[in-house]
Write an enzyme that holds these catalytic residues in place. Sequence first.
Site, short mmCIF file in Angstrom:
data_model
loop_
_atom_site.label_atom_id
_atom_site.label_comp_id
_atom_site.label_asym_id
_atom_site.label_seq_id
_atom_site.Cartn_x
_atom_site.Cartn_y
_atom_site.Cartn_z
CD GLU A 145 22.54 1.95 12.36
OE1 GLU A 145 23.77 2.12 12.47
OE2 GLU A 145 21.97 0.90 12.70
CG HIS A 166 24.12 -0.07 17.61
ND1 HIS A 166 23.17 0.89 17.35
CD2 HIS A 166 24.72 -0.33 16.40
CE1 HIS A 166 23.18 1.19 16.05
NE2 HIS A 166 24.12 0.47 15.47
CG HIS A 204 28.39 2.29 14.75
ND1 HIS A 204 27.87 3.38 14.08
CD2 HIS A 204 27.44 1.32 14.67
CE1 HIS A 204 26.66 3.08 13.63
NE2 HIS A 204 26.39 1.82 13.96
CD GLU A 205 27.81 -2.40 14.61
OE1 GLU A 205 26.85 -2.69 15.33
OE2 GLU A 205 27.67 -2.03 13.43
#
Length: 721
Positions: free
Chosen positions: A525, A471, A466-467
């Site tokens: 997100e 992103h 995810h990070e």
Amino acid sequence: MKWIRPQVVRQLTRSVFFSTMAPSSALMSFYADTKAPISALSAKVHFEKLTDKEKLYAHYFSKAAHFGTRVGLRQVSPESEGIYDLIMGMYKVVNGQWTTFIESRTLTEEELQFMLEYFSQVLSNLGNYKSFGDVKFIPRIPEEKFAAAASISSITDELFQKVANKIYSIDPASETLLGYPEKGHITSYYYGDITQKEIEAVHDAVGQALLPENTRLAKNEDRTYTLLIASALDNAGVAFVMGNRFPQSEFRVSSLGENAIVKVQYGDHAREMGLIADSLERAIEYSANDTQKLMLKAYVESFRYGSMESHKDSQRYWVKDIGPTVETNIGFIETYRDPAGIRGEWEGLISMVNQERTKKFGSLVDSAKEFISMLPWTKEFEKDVFTPPDFTSLEVMTFAGSGIPAGINIPNYDDIRQTIGFKNVSLGNVLSAKSANEKIPFIADEDQELAEKLRGPAFEVQVGIHELLGHGSGKLLSETATGEFNFDPKNPPVSPLDGKPVTTYYKPGQTWGSVFGTTAGSYEECRAECVAMYLCTDKKLLSIFGHTGTTEEKADDVIYISYLQMARAGLIALEFWDPTSKKWGQPHVQARFSIFKAFLDYGDKSFVKLTYTKDDYSDLTLTIDRSKIMSHGRPAVEQYLQKLHIYKSTADAEQGKKFYASATSVPESLAKFRDIVIKKKLPRRQFNQCNTILQSDGTILYKEYPETPEGMILSFVEREV
């Protein structure tokens, strides 16, 4: 029996009547958690390995972060700081001997526990609205009992009287949610009779000259506006220091009429900003290198003079400070709690690197280009050059703010992310926090053991992807300056959504956040969560985290639990959706709900099942067909992710916002489960943080506190903020 002042008795007339009645289900849904797990956010082992110089650096940074506590409280609700003062005051009157209230027969043991649990939840959320959900919570202890306890001194009695109505009020219902004032919601970012249209118009007029993250906005009775900027110095002080760099102090907002003027006022949170700047100035002496010194000097200028441009400078240096032993960040960072999505909440991070876990993430960084190339879009929609970011696993010593995340990808400034880079951090001691085994609601009995065993490892994989890859991926097609583009405007990329050349892109001065507005936070997100679900099925990626076909935590099992956890997260997200306003209270859960919905709706709708036999849905069970993860689950994510990404990459806000609003809308077929979700919800974990204390011999004492409400309160008392 303890004596109660006459004025308290008069104030209790209304509440005594209600307290003798059984509380309604509506009232109970707002009660503060009871028996919530409290975990020490311990990094002592890692702190003790630091040199004396590094300990002093961490100490002064931690002090600076906690000096922002009152700033955070003021950003939540008008009454939050008053409740904080009441808690601190009551502690001091009884000197932490809370059983005084039982011995005097003012409270029963249960009532005292309820009061302390409320205090603990207020402190861990820095306010009386949940940091995860933006919904108000109220004490379980009856109002007249709270009043009796607060009447132990004239000072605490007065403090209680100032906030009592706000503490207990859940009427009108709109005020139990954070949001725009014109919709009846509560916010401390905006004051006066101000509308969303006015907020946007002021930002359009001022935003090019002054970044909004460290501001609040007030509408005055004469129909003018005041933009409050957080700084230690007032207008005169900032003007004196900055000279010809002093920005414009008055703006006209032509879209709101000829006389619409915004006046800029420095000195918001002046006391706190001064203390923060002083503490960071002390940290300069103990910095590890010149990059850290420059970063700290930029921070100091930002907080003394209210300059967000200086804060941007600090983040440029921060990104370039690769692999520090003590990792830090501080400022007005995330914009989730501002209804307009542009003003930042106070946060401060101080942590130490976990070298063993960081090696694991380093391998993920090394392979990042390969994994990003697997995502469902062509290279035209991906960064021209992927600069490997610093990705570390941290043991958190201090996280000042209303809530602690499991991972962070910052800075949020688009231009810095696109041109210099960013950092990914995984907060190891947040991820590893565990409660005693208890049945996970809505999961089938046959899945309970595996879910309990692998939810931590599966979450670690999810956060890592995810990070870094979520992103960290994606290109914003932009006109970077007049006539200059980061793509070929004569031969623009072809959209995979319709097979036609794209026609929209970011204009000069536009950012992702300014174009997508309040939708941006949750939308991004969701995009990052989808990247995590899409790539977590890759066996090579899972092997980096130590999951293969032969290890104890088998790769296929981790994939299964990842998808099961995401589906469950989407179901229990209904707690944070308000059926009256149709408003989502938290961006991450809104995102997870939409992914859950995509699972449910894909193809023949056979991947996720919700089953029940009882009219009240008390036996509601969620299952996923493990054999269909690759045929249904992953394709559902791929389809959803591709649309999210292309709309973002091409600045197609019109289609993107419309698409996301539809994806996150709650049909009656799912809304009917909200009551049972709330009834079965588990209390959210609270983290009790240490304090560092400068000893007379110049050394630093690392002090931890009991994992109890009393320990939580004491940790705040001893910060003296």
